[in-house]
Design an enzyme around this catalytic site. Structure first.
Site, PDB file in Angstrom:
ATOM      1  N   ARG A   1     -12.763  -4.367  -6.963  1.00  0.00           N
ATOM      2  CA  ARG A   1     -12.396  -5.200  -5.657  1.00  0.00           C
ATOM      3  C   ARG A   1     -13.399  -5.274  -4.601  1.00  0.00           C
ATOM      4  O   ARG A   1     -13.878  -4.337  -4.468  1.00  0.00           O
ATOM      5  CB  ARG A   1     -11.222  -4.587  -4.589  1.00  0.00           C
TER       6      ARG A   1
ATOM      7  N   ASP B   1       1.780  -4.143   9.492  1.00  0.00           N
ATOM      8  CA  ASP B   1       0.668  -3.870   8.625  1.00  0.00           C
ATOM      9  C   ASP B   1      -0.923  -4.405   8.295  1.00  0.00           C
ATOM     10  O   ASP B   1      -0.620  -5.590   7.435  1.00  0.00           O
ATOM     11  CB  ASP B   1       0.992  -2.797   7.396  1.00  0.00           C
TER      12      ASP B   1
ATOM     13  N   PHE C   1       0.544  -1.344  -0.373  1.00  0.00           N
ATOM     14  CA  PHE C   1       0.135  -0.259   0.083  1.00  0.00           C
ATOM     15  C   PHE C   1       1.265   1.598   0.194  1.00  0.00           C
ATOM     16  O   PHE C   1       2.225   1.343   1.286  1.00  0.00           O
ATOM     17  CB  PHE C   1      -0.922  -0.275   1.003  1.00  0.00           C
TER      18      PHE C   1
ATOM     19  N   TYR D   1     -11.007   1.644  10.652  1.00  0.00           N
ATOM     20  CA  TYR D   1     -11.962   1.841   9.967  1.00  0.00           C
ATOM     21  C   TYR D   1     -13.028   0.954   8.926  1.00  0.00           C
ATOM     22  O   TYR D   1     -13.906   0.852   8.118  1.00  0.00           O
ATOM     23  CB  TYR D   1     -12.053   3.204   9.293  1.00  0.00           C
ATOM     24  N   LYS D   2     -11.910  -0.289   8.853  1.00  0.00           N
ATOM     25  CA  LYS D   2     -11.894  -1.246   7.740  1.00  0.00           C
ATOM     26  C   LYS D   2     -12.687  -2.016   8.437  1.00  0.00           C
ATOM     27  O   LYS D   2     -14.002  -2.515   8.751  1.00  0.00           O
ATOM     28  CB  LYS D   2     -10.847  -1.887   7.295  1.00  0.00           C
TER      29      LYS D   2
HETATM   30  C1  LIG Z   1      -2.314  -1.673   3.721  1.00  0.00           C
HETATM   31  C2  LIG Z   1      -3.059  -0.517   4.568  1.00  0.00           C
HETATM   32  N1  LIG Z   1      -2.158   0.720   5.108  1.00  0.00           N
HETATM   33  C3  LIG Z   1      -2.078   1.915   4.852  1.00  0.00           C
HETATM   34  C4  LIG Z   1      -3.230   2.137   4.813  1.00  0.00           C
HETATM   35  C5  LIG Z   1      -4.139   3.852   4.748  1.00  0.00           C
HETATM   36  O1  LIG Z   1      -4.367   4.230   6.701  1.00  0.00           O
HETATM   37  P1  LIG Z   1      -3.932   5.413   6.869  1.00  0.00           P
HETATM   38  O2  LIG Z   1      -5.182   6.254   6.125  1.00  0.00           O
HETATM   39  O3  LIG Z   1      -4.758   5.346   8.167  1.00  0.00           O
HETATM   40  O4  LIG Z   1      -3.106   5.951   7.542  1.00  0.00           O
HETATM   41  C6  LIG Z   1      -4.305   1.361   3.681  1.00  0.00           C
HETATM   42  C7  LIG Z   1      -5.638   2.226   3.644  1.00  0.00           C
HETATM   43  O5  LIG Z   1      -6.881   1.287   3.316  1.00  0.00           O
HETATM   44  C8  LIG Z   1      -3.823   0.198   4.090  1.00  0.00           C
HETATM   45  O6  LIG Z   1      -5.157  -0.399   2.675  1.00  0.00           O
END
Ligand SMILES: Cc1ncc(COP(=O)(O)O)c(C=O)c1O
Length: 406
Positions: free
Chosen positions: A365, A195, A126, A220-221
């Site tokens: 997705r 992560d 990501f 939030y997921k």
């Molecule tokens: C694997 C992954 N890491 C980090 C994030 C983003 O995290 P944040 O917006 O809380 O920094 C996401 C968001 O979709 C994600 O899918």
């Protein structure tokens, strides 16, 4: 092969997690397959938030920091999240965003491995993970090395301070063997940062048992904490005393209300806190985490797995799309279906009441969180996808890309 409505109804009737859907408020008639991006609204959340606003804030005012326990919410929520990710309670805090927590923990890892000059991560993870590491690498004068998944083990050497991995990949759905990767990193003296954005609340996660050093995850997921909910951060017990993030703030101080001139870290994961916690967002996340009460995550993972396979198998027969076969072994609770005009096709699907998302260039997705998705949803989503593809309605002008968020 498409499952029949009768087959899906039988699966729903036998589903031991079917009751959990009642813990949420979902719009009538909508097939929501995007809980992997934004979890749905927990039914108890509006009242909980209203009580916090009217009672704790409106009536209690500043007294609520003590009387309503606001000041300890980040650690209390961390303790509530801990069993979901296989951690002991004091190893987890809820705070900030995944991005910020990545920075804090990666910087702490560099501090624990002085002299080592490399942060290693998987290419195509990501983007925020890479962006944060690029910034940290600039600041700390270390090198960020990004290699394909297959080359990770070979890239581990005695210059690597930190191995950063996404447990479940946000597109491919690949799941790393956490214990094996921790062992490989530790064998060369490196630390690991995980992560968990696409695994916390979706899959069985065993941070303590698998030997992880650090982890971050999303509120939030799958944790259903609401848009922009606080994230969480994990610090293994063996690092409680020595880990020191480069981003330190007064809420992570041992005694914030002493107003001392110099920073002194709080005990355990609490030192990862920075500024004043967003109480309304924390209360919302609390309601989200509460939706996991009594849920067996092994059951949840197995159900999501079954849903993903039913959907992928059904979509494989449709013309004009290619299905990324779910990875062998464990995989995430989402699956990717490719179409050259993925954004338009997804927009047309959403107009038909089936909500997923897309990732460039061509990936639609679809997420199948176990708490909210019914087997019947698979049939409804496949029927809608079939109709959108057969009609070609996605070519209509009203499905032209608009808005930044996809
Ligand atoms: C694997 C992954 N890491 C980090 C994030 C983003 O995290 P944040 O917006 O809380 O920094 C996401 C968001 O979709 C994600 O899918």
């Amino acid at each position: 092969m498409q499952p029949t409505p009768a087959q899906l109804a039988a699966l729903d009737a036998a589903d031991p997690l079917a009751h959990a859907r009642g813990r949420f408020r979902l719009p009538e008639g909508l097939v929501y397959l995007d809980g992997n991006s934004l979890g749905p609204l927990p039914a108890a959340l509006p009242d909980a938030l209203a009580a916090t606003v009217a009672g704790e804030w409106g009536d209690g005012l500043i007294r609520s920091w003590n009387d309503a326990g606001w000041i300890d919410l980040p650690v209390q929520l961390g303790a509530a999240i801990a069993p979901i990710v296989g951690a002991e309670p004091d190893s987890v805090v809820a705070c900030d965003s995944v991005s910020l927590n990545l920075f804090k923990l990666a910087s702490a890892a560099l501090g624990l491995r002085p002299g080592r000059r490399t942060i290693l991560m998987e290419a195509d993870d990501f983007p925020t993970d890479a962006y944060v590491m690029q910034g940290l690498a600039r600041l700390a004068g270390v090198t960020l090395k990004r290699v394909p998944r297959a080359d990770l083990l070979a890239a581990l050497n005695d210059d690597v301070a930190l191995l950063l991995l996404t447990h479940a990949h946000y597109v491919t759905g690949h799941v790393h063997d956490m214990a094996a990767m921790n062992a490989a990193a530790h064998a060369v003296g490196a630390l690991t940062l995980w992560d968990l954005s696409h695994s916390a609340g979706a899959l069985v996660v065993r941070l303590d048992a698998d030997g992880a050093d650090f982890a971050v995850g999303c509120g939030y997921k799958y944790l259903n904490g609401g848009p922009g909910a606080p994230a969480f951060a994990y610090l293994a017990r063996r690092h409680w005393d020595a880990a020191l993030p480069a981003l330190t703030g007064w809420m992570g101080h041992a005694a914030p209300f002493d107003f001392a001139g110099d920073y002194a870290p709080a005990a355990g994961a609490r030192r990862l806190l920075t500024g004043t916690p967003p109480i309304l967002a924390m209360r919302a996340l609390e309601a989200g985490v509460a939706t996991f009460a009594g849920i067996d995550l092994a059951q949840a993972e197995a159900k999501s797995r079954a849903l993903v396979h039913l959907f992928a198998d059904g979509a494989a027969g449709l013309p004009g799309v290619t299905v990324d076969a779910p990875p062998a072994g464990r995989h995430a609770a989402h699956v990717i279906i490719r179409h050259p005009q993925a954004r338009r096709v997804m927009a047309a699907l959403i107009a038909r009441g089936v909500v997923g998302d897309m990732r460039p260039p061509d990936a639609m997705r679809f997420g199948f969180p176990a708490l909210t998705t019914r087997y019947a949803d698979v049939g409804l989503a496949l029927a809608a996808l079939q109709a959108v593809l057969a009609s070609g309605e996605w070519q209509d002008e009203r499905f032209a890309p608009r808005g930044m968020v996809s």
